[in-house]
Design a protein around this motif. Sequence first.
Motif, PDB file in Angstrom:
ATOM      1  N   ILE A   1     -70.171  22.511  -2.614  1.00  0.00           N
ATOM      2  CA  ILE A   1     -70.506  22.061  -3.964  1.00  0.00           C
ATOM      3  C   ILE A   1     -70.664  23.323  -4.807  1.00  0.00           C
ATOM      4  N   ARG A   2     -69.781  23.480  -5.782  1.00  0.00           N
ATOM      5  CA  ARG A   2     -69.853  24.643  -6.674  1.00  0.00           C
ATOM      6  C   ARG A   2     -70.726  24.283  -7.867  1.00  0.00           C
ATOM      7  N   PHE A   3     -71.485  25.259  -8.371  1.00  0.00           N
ATOM      8  CA  PHE A   3     -72.348  24.954  -9.511  1.00  0.00           C
ATOM      9  C   PHE A   3     -72.479  26.128 -10.455  1.00  0.00           C
TER      10      PHE A   3
ATOM     11  N   LEU B   1     -82.020  20.843 -24.995  1.00  0.00           N
ATOM     12  CA  LEU B   1     -83.157  20.276 -24.265  1.00  0.00           C
ATOM     13  C   LEU B   1     -83.518  21.080 -23.014  1.00  0.00           C
ATOM     14  N   GLY B   2     -83.006  22.280 -22.899  1.00  0.00           N
ATOM     15  CA  GLY B   2     -83.373  23.122 -21.763  1.00  0.00           C
ATOM     16  C   GLY B   2     -82.176  23.749 -21.080  1.00  0.00           C
ATOM     17  N   THR B   3     -82.226  23.735 -19.770  1.00  0.00           N
ATOM     18  CA  THR B   3     -81.160  24.294 -18.944  1.00  0.00           C
ATOM     19  C   THR B   3     -80.464  23.145 -18.231  1.00  0.00           C
ATOM     20  N   VAL B   4     -79.161  23.268 -18.053  1.00  0.00           N
ATOM     21  CA  VAL B   4     -78.406  22.269 -17.307  1.00  0.00           C
ATOM     22  C   VAL B   4     -77.706  22.966 -16.148  1.00  0.00           C
ATOM     23  N   LEU B   5     -77.715  22.299 -15.010  1.00  0.00           N
ATOM     24  CA  LEU B   5     -76.930  22.719 -13.858  1.00  0.00           C
ATOM     25  C   LEU B   5     -75.807  21.705 -13.735  1.00  0.00           C
ATOM     26  N   VAL B   6     -74.579  22.191 -13.664  1.00  0.00           N
ATOM     27  CA  VAL B   6     -73.405  21.349 -13.483  1.00  0.00           C
ATOM     28  C   VAL B   6     -72.828  21.694 -12.121  1.00  0.00           C
ATOM     29  N   ALA B   7     -72.664  20.669 -11.268  1.00  0.00           N
ATOM     30  CA  ALA B   7     -72.130  20.886  -9.927  1.00  0.00           C
ATOM     31  C   ALA B   7     -70.880  20.046  -9.739  1.00  0.00           C
ATOM     32  N   ALA B   8     -69.917  20.621  -9.026  1.00  0.00           N
ATOM     33  CA  ALA B   8     -68.656  19.918  -8.807  1.00  0.00           C
ATOM     34  C   ALA B   8     -68.253  19.983  -7.341  1.00  0.00           C
ATOM     35  N   SER B   9     -67.680  18.879  -6.893  1.00  0.00           N
ATOM     36  CA  SER B   9     -67.076  18.802  -5.567  1.00  0.00           C
ATOM     37  C   SER B   9     -65.562  18.879  -5.775  1.00  0.00           C
ATOM     38  N   ASP B  10     -64.818  18.688  -4.714  1.00  0.00           N
ATOM     39  CA  ASP B  10     -63.362  18.632  -4.854  1.00  0.00           C
ATOM     40  C   ASP B  10     -62.922  17.384  -5.606  1.00  0.00           C
ATOM     41  N   THR B  11     -63.802  16.367  -5.690  1.00  0.00           N
ATOM     42  CA  THR B  11     -63.483  15.100  -6.333  1.00  0.00           C
ATOM     43  C   THR B  11     -63.765  15.111  -7.833  1.00  0.00           C
ATOM     44  N   GLY B  12     -64.809  15.804  -8.250  1.00  0.00           N
ATOM     45  CA  GLY B  12     -65.183  15.817  -9.659  1.00  0.00           C
ATOM     46  C   GLY B  12     -66.604  16.307  -9.838  1.00  0.00           C
ATOM     47  N   VAL B  13     -67.162  16.083 -11.017  1.00  0.00           N
ATOM     48  CA  VAL B  13     -68.537  16.497 -11.304  1.00  0.00           C
ATOM     49  C   VAL B  13     -69.469  15.615 -10.470  1.00  0.00           C
TER      50      VAL B  13
ATOM     51  N   ALA C   1     -85.664  25.826 -10.019  1.00  0.00           N
ATOM     52  CA  ALA C   1     -86.005  24.416  -9.787  1.00  0.00           C
ATOM     53  C   ALA C   1     -84.746  23.555  -9.753  1.00  0.00           C
ATOM     54  N   LEU C   2     -83.804  23.831 -10.627  1.00  0.00           N
ATOM     55  CA  LEU C   2     -82.564  23.060 -10.650  1.00  0.00           C
ATOM     56  C   LEU C   2     -81.746  23.305  -9.374  1.00  0.00           C
ATOM     57  N   THR C   3     -81.742  24.524  -8.895  1.00  0.00           N
ATOM     58  CA  THR C   3     -81.034  24.838  -7.651  1.00  0.00           C
ATOM     59  C   THR C   3     -81.663  24.093  -6.489  1.00  0.00           C
ATOM     60  N   ARG C   4     -82.988  24.054  -6.432  1.00  0.00           N
ATOM     61  CA  ARG C   4     -83.680  23.297  -5.376  1.00  0.00           C
ATOM     62  C   ARG C   4     -83.341  21.806  -5.478  1.00  0.00           C
ATOM     63  N   GLU C   5     -83.286  21.287  -6.705  1.00  0.00           N
ATOM     64  CA  GLU C   5     -82.952  19.878  -6.898  1.00  0.00           C
ATOM     65  C   GLU C   5     -81.536  19.592  -6.395  1.00  0.00           C
ATOM     66  N   LEU C   6     -80.619  20.499  -6.665  1.00  0.00           N
ATOM     67  CA  LEU C   6     -79.238  20.337  -6.202  1.00  0.00           C
ATOM     68  C   LEU C   6     -79.171  20.341  -4.677  1.00  0.00           C
ATOM     69  N   THR C   7     -79.799  21.318  -4.039  1.00  0.00           N
ATOM     70  CA  THR C   7     -79.731  21.393  -2.578  1.00  0.00           C
ATOM     71  C   THR C   7     -80.452  20.224  -1.923  1.00  0.00           C
TER      72      THR C   7
ATOM     73  N   PHE D   1     -77.940  17.251  -2.164  1.00  0.00           N
ATOM     74  CA  PHE D   1     -76.769  17.421  -1.301  1.00  0.00           C
ATOM     75  C   PHE D   1     -77.146  18.293  -0.104  1.00  0.00           C
ATOM     76  N   PRO D   2     -78.020  17.783   0.775  1.00  0.00           N
ATOM     77  CA  PRO D   2     -78.564  18.621   1.848  1.00  0.00           C
ATOM     78  C   PRO D   2     -77.533  19.088   2.876  1.00  0.00           C
ATOM     79  N   ASP D   3     -76.430  18.377   3.023  1.00  0.00           N
ATOM     80  CA  ASP D   3     -75.426  18.757   4.017  1.00  0.00           C
ATOM     81  C   ASP D   3     -74.300  19.607   3.428  1.00  0.00           C
ATOM     82  N   ALA D   4     -74.396  19.912   2.148  1.00  0.00           N
ATOM     83  CA  ALA D   4     -73.342  20.690   1.492  1.00  0.00           C
ATOM     84  C   ALA D   4     -73.739  22.160   1.385  1.00  0.00           C
ATOM     85  N   ARG D   5     -72.735  22.970   1.226  1.00  0.00           N
ATOM     86  CA  ARG D   5     -72.935  24.390   0.962  1.00  0.00           C
ATOM     87  C   ARG D   5     -72.860  24.576  -0.551  1.00  0.00           C
ATOM     88  N   ALA D   6     -73.961  24.966  -1.176  1.00  0.00           N
ATOM     89  CA  ALA D   6     -74.002  25.160  -2.629  1.00  0.00           C
ATOM     90  C   ALA D   6     -73.585  26.590  -2.952  1.00  0.00           C
TER      91      ALA D   6
END
Length: 177
Positions: free
Chosen positions: A15-17, A24-36, A47-53, A56-61
């Motif tokens: 998962i690329r981000f 309204l603050g900071t946004v984290l945008v993450a994408a897989s091979d399928t889409g956003v 905090a956003l990085t922790r929320e992402l991981t 998607f606990p089984d993905a490599r961020a």
Amino acid sequence: MNATIDIREAAAEEIRFAFATFSLGTVLVAASDTGVAAILMGDGRPALTRELTSAFPDARAVVDETGLEHTTAKVVDFLEAPHRGLDLLLDIRGNGLEQAVWQALRDIPSGETITYGQIAKALPLPATAQEVGAACAANVLAVAIPCHRVVKADGSLSGYRWGVQRKRKLINREALI
């Protein structure tokens, strides 16, 4: 000497981000091979990085600011003016009930709100207002799946994954258009 490879790590989804700031603050945008796969709003990158991981606990961020620059810019434009729509493929992941709730949310026009109970009654499968709320809480695609448009039965605002103040501002912004 032979090197051992952890098959789980080698097979992990990537998962690329990237990050951006918006009104309204900071946004984290993450994408897989399928889409956003995620649009997360908050006040800081850690905090956003922790929320992402956590989502998607089984993905490599993997941070990919350059590769996602165009996508991130489109998401920021969308967050600032949701009525214009988001012209990006989405990778929407969830169980059957979550998918049904999220589709119902995507059908709510910008500038309008609906109650948790109204959504529950309109779903093609049995659900309670609380289950609709749980599906909203599980949503990781802020504004693209517009959970901010859902209000309590009395019309008041309740919890929002990214803060009630953001929810209020998003609803107010859409009402002005």
